[in-house]
Design a protein around this motif. Structure first.
Motif, PDB file in Angstrom:
ATOM      1  N   THR A  34      38.398  38.316  59.465  1.00  0.00           N
ATOM      2  CA  THR A  34      36.687  37.746  59.533  1.00  0.00           C
ATOM      3  C   THR A  34      36.187  37.237  60.830  1.00  0.00           C
ATOM      4  OG1 THR A  34      37.353  37.141  57.092  1.00  0.00           O
ATOM      5  CG2 THR A  34      35.153  36.485  57.886  1.00  0.00           C
ATOM      6  N   ALA A  35      36.749  36.469  61.269  1.00  0.00           N
ATOM      7  CA  ALA A  35      36.359  36.019  62.813  1.00  0.00           C
ATOM      8  C   ALA A  35      36.222  37.250  63.719  1.00  0.00           C
ATOM      9  CB  ALA A  35      37.170  34.830  63.046  1.00  0.00           C
ATOM     10  N   TYR A  36      37.211  38.270  63.502  1.00  0.00           N
ATOM     11  CA  TYR A  36      36.717  39.313  64.641  1.00  0.00           C
ATOM     12  C   TYR A  36      35.845  40.319  64.282  1.00  0.00           C
ATOM     13  CZ  TYR A  36      38.400  43.255  67.551  1.00  0.00           C
ATOM     14  OH  TYR A  36      38.433  44.369  68.487  1.00  0.00           O
ATOM     15  N   ALA A  37      35.634  40.484  62.857  1.00  0.00           N
ATOM     16  CA  ALA A  37      34.477  41.189  62.538  1.00  0.00           C
ATOM     17  C   ALA A  37      33.379  40.627  62.822  1.00  0.00           C
ATOM     18  CB  ALA A  37      34.556  41.513  61.060  1.00  0.00           C
ATOM     19  N   LEU A  38      33.097  39.328  62.817  1.00  0.00           N
ATOM     20  CA  LEU A  38      31.870  38.594  63.315  1.00  0.00           C
ATOM     21  C   LEU A  38      31.718  38.803  64.649  1.00  0.00           C
ATOM     22  CD1 LEU A  38      32.492  35.550  61.132  1.00  0.00           C
ATOM     23  CD2 LEU A  38      30.237  36.831  60.831  1.00  0.00           C
ATOM     24  N   VAL A  39      32.695  38.446  65.612  1.00  0.00           N
ATOM     25  CA  VAL A  39      32.828  38.841  66.933  1.00  0.00           C
ATOM     26  C   VAL A  39      31.955  40.464  67.117  1.00  0.00           C
ATOM     27  CG1 VAL A  39      33.908  39.189  69.213  1.00  0.00           C
ATOM     28  CG2 VAL A  39      34.343  37.163  67.543  1.00  0.00           C
ATOM     29  N   GLU A  59      30.822  32.060  45.739  1.00  0.00           N
ATOM     30  CA  GLU A  59      29.757  31.622  46.506  1.00  0.00           C
ATOM     31  C   GLU A  59      29.064  30.228  46.191  1.00  0.00           C
ATOM     32  OE1 GLU A  59      26.962  35.152  48.180  1.00  0.00           O
ATOM     33  OE2 GLU A  59      27.640  35.387  46.166  1.00  0.00           O
ATOM     34  N   ALA A  60      28.862  29.495  47.033  1.00  0.00           N
ATOM     35  CA  ALA A  60      28.246  27.953  46.948  1.00  0.00           C
ATOM     36  C   ALA A  60      27.360  27.927  47.923  1.00  0.00           C
ATOM     37  CB  ALA A  60      29.157  26.980  46.822  1.00  0.00           C
ATOM     38  N   GLY A  61      26.050  28.619  47.794  1.00  0.00           N
ATOM     39  CA  GLY A  61      24.902  28.770  48.805  1.00  0.00           C
ATOM     40  C   GLY A  61      25.680  29.360  50.362  1.00  0.00           C
ATOM     41  N   PRO A  62      25.611  28.582  51.133  1.00  0.00           N
ATOM     42  CA  PRO A  62      26.199  29.385  52.315  1.00  0.00           C
ATOM     43  C   PRO A  62      27.408  29.097  52.606  1.00  0.00           C
ATOM     44  CG  PRO A  62      25.005  27.165  53.059  1.00  0.00           C
ATOM     45  CD  PRO A  62      24.956  27.367  51.577  1.00  0.00           C
ATOM     46  N   VAL A  63      28.325  28.902  51.549  1.00  0.00           N
ATOM     47  CA  VAL A  63      29.905  28.756  51.747  1.00  0.00           C
ATOM     48  C   VAL A  63      30.528  29.767  50.996  1.00  0.00           C
ATOM     49  CG1 VAL A  63      31.703  27.285  51.829  1.00  0.00           C
ATOM     50  CG2 VAL A  63      29.363  26.307  52.166  1.00  0.00           C
ATOM     51  N   LEU A  64      31.362  30.509  51.520  1.00  0.00           N
ATOM     52  CA  LEU A  64      32.048  31.732  50.912  1.00  0.00           C
ATOM     53  C   LEU A  64      33.498  31.131  50.429  1.00  0.00           C
ATOM     54  CD1 LEU A  64      30.683  34.643  52.691  1.00  0.00           C
ATOM     55  CD2 LEU A  64      29.727  33.805  50.542  1.00  0.00           C
ATOM     56  N   PHE A  65      34.088  31.318  49.552  1.00  0.00           N
ATOM     57  CA  PHE A  65      35.613  30.991  49.260  1.00  0.00           C
ATOM     58  C   PHE A  65      36.492  31.950  48.814  1.00  0.00           C
ATOM     59  CE2 PHE A  65      32.984  27.071  48.672  1.00  0.00           C
ATOM     60  CZ  PHE A  65      33.947  26.191  49.385  1.00  0.00           C
ATOM     61  N   GLY A  69      24.063  40.241  54.986  1.00  0.00           N
ATOM     62  CA  GLY A  69      24.163  41.522  54.291  1.00  0.00           C
ATOM     63  C   GLY A  69      24.503  41.492  52.954  1.00  0.00           C
ATOM     64  N   GLY A  70      24.769  40.491  52.177  1.00  0.00           N
ATOM     65  CA  GLY A  70      25.222  40.414  50.840  1.00  0.00           C
ATOM     66  C   GLY A  70      26.656  40.515  50.575  1.00  0.00           C
ATOM     67  N   LEU A  71      26.980  40.083  49.284  1.00  0.00           N
ATOM     68  CA  LEU A  71      28.473  40.102  49.229  1.00  0.00           C
ATOM     69  C   LEU A  71      28.721  41.468  48.403  1.00  0.00           C
ATOM     70  CD1 LEU A  71      31.234  38.807  49.001  1.00  0.00           C
ATOM     71  CD2 LEU A  71      30.674  37.627  46.801  1.00  0.00           C
ATOM     72  N   LEU A 122      33.502  40.249  54.302  1.00  0.00           N
ATOM     73  CA  LEU A 122      32.942  38.764  54.583  1.00  0.00           C
ATOM     74  C   LEU A 122      32.162  38.404  55.643  1.00  0.00           C
ATOM     75  CD1 LEU A 122      36.368  37.408  53.838  1.00  0.00           C
ATOM     76  CD2 LEU A 122      34.716  37.051  52.226  1.00  0.00           C
ATOM     77  N   ALA A 123      32.181  39.148  56.731  1.00  0.00           N
ATOM     78  CA  ALA A 123      31.319  39.010  57.930  1.00  0.00           C
ATOM     79  C   ALA A 123      29.824  39.614  57.502  1.00  0.00           C
ATOM     80  CB  ALA A 123      31.883  39.962  59.166  1.00  0.00           C
TER      81      ALA A 123
END
Length: 367
Positions: free
Chosen positions: A19-24, A320-326, A350-352, A343-344
């Motif tokens: 996920t972090a790499y996709a965000l980068v 989803e809890a507002g801006p938090v994804l679990f 972009g929506g889930l 997830l990114a």
């Protein structure tokens, strides 16, 4: 001047790293929190099976997309990430999953005759029952993947345990770790057994079942075979149903585990500690019967937590809890690249994806 991180990812296993790499890749500033070494929790070990075969056609399509990303990463990082020797499944369940693969399409999988099976899996005892071969399956080089992604993220990885996640009235999210306090626009939590605890702090109760698992590694007798496929055994012919096995790099060692797990309480204590030892003993007995090409005395043990969902051992969902994804699920290593990208996208507006919402019950066998 470096930008302040916009998104936080909690958990440095394969899903968090992906996920972090996709965000980068999207150009988003990110911080990844990991309490220990990346890949040292539920992503531990040197190998996992990449397989397309699943009971849910939606998950097959999802994993097929992930296979393309694994190939892209292998070229980008200059390291083998999925072995080229394929994945075998034996037993009637293999043919049922082959039917699902044929429905979805785009996967090179087929039935396999006993002589070819023996060639592709020379460690296995004689077997003449139903069998399927997934040509693009193989052993995921888990340690290589963890190391490549960690290196690519560099200073974005923070060694710190997250103790609280607090959505604020202004729409941001405050994250407190043992070493700092910071705010982010979005937080993605993929922290294994800690995910349910952190979700409770924002009022979510995730239907995650916590369990424990053991995986043993055995040495190959004699010279390592030039090629050896991964194995899923649902046949029962060798005394167990639900066995998986995968070669380590170099094919001189082979990891074997039973799909059964041992139940634990919410605090992580075992309901029956002797049951974990029983899984160990049963895996050794299985190797003696089914895999005569291996020395039945294990050379390595991996004990890990399992967090699965009630509708399938391959289930995955995102709350989803507002801006938090679990994120919660089991057997996620193979689909981590495509899951990370999904997830990114969700974390950046972009929506889930609909199939990842809990009500979709991704991974559940379809009627």
């Amino acid at each position: 001047m470096a930008r302040s991180p916009q998104v936080a990812v909690v958990g440095g296993g394969i899903v968090g790293l992906s996920t972090a790499y996709a965000l980068v890749e999207q150009g988003v500033a990110v911080r990844l929190y990991e309490a220990g070494l990346p890949g040292g929790g539920q992503s531990a070990g040197e190998s996992r099976i990449f397989r397309h075969a699943h009971d849910d056609p939606r998950l097959v399509a999802f994993v097929r997309e992930s296979r393309a990303v694994w190939a892209d990463w292998a070229e980008r990082f200059g390291v083998e990430l999925v072995s080229p020797d394929g994945a075998l499944a034996i037993g009637d369940s293999a043919l049922e999953r082959l039917h699902v693969l044929e429905q979805v399409g785009g996967v090179a999988a087929r039935t396999i005759a006993p002589d070819e099976l023996a060639d592709r899996m020379p460690l296995l005892a004689t077997y003449a029952g139903p069998a399927m071969f997934d040509e693009a399956g193989g052993a995921i080089r888990t340690r290589a993947a963890i190391e490549a992604l960690t290196a690519a993220l560099g200073d974005a990885v923070a060694t710190a345990e997250v103790i609280s996640i607090d959505p604020r009235e202004d729409g941001t999210v405050e994250v407190r770790s043992v070493t700092d306090r910071a705010t982010y626009s979005t937080v993605v939590v993929c922290a294994g057994r800690e995910t349910a605890r952190l979700a409770r702090s924002v009022g979510l109760s995730l239907p995650v079942r916590l369990a424990a698992h053991v995986r043993l590694t055995f040495a190959v007798k004699g010279t390592a075979p030039a090629r050896v496929a991964c194995l899923q055994d649902g046949s029962g012919d060798f005394g167990e149903v639900g066995v998986y096995a995968t070669p380590m790099p170099g094919n001189a060692r082979y990891a074997v585990g039973l799909s059964q797990t041992v139940g634990v309480r919410d605090d992580g204590t075992f309901i029956d500690a002797a049951a974990l030892r029983s899984l160990d003993e049963r895996a050794r007995a299985y190797v003696a019967r089914a895999l005569p090409g291996l020395d039945p005395q294990p050379v390595e043990f991996v004990h890990c937590w399992v967090t699965d969902l009630p509708w399938s051992e391959d289930g995955v969902a995102v709350w989803e809890a507002g801006p938090v994804l679990f994120v919660a699920g089991h057997n996620l290593f193979k689909q981590a690249p495509s899951l990370g990208r999904a997830l990114a996208r969700a974390a950046t507006g972009g929506g889930l994806a609909a199939e990842l919402m809990p009500q979709a019950r991704l991974g559940e066998p379809q009627q």
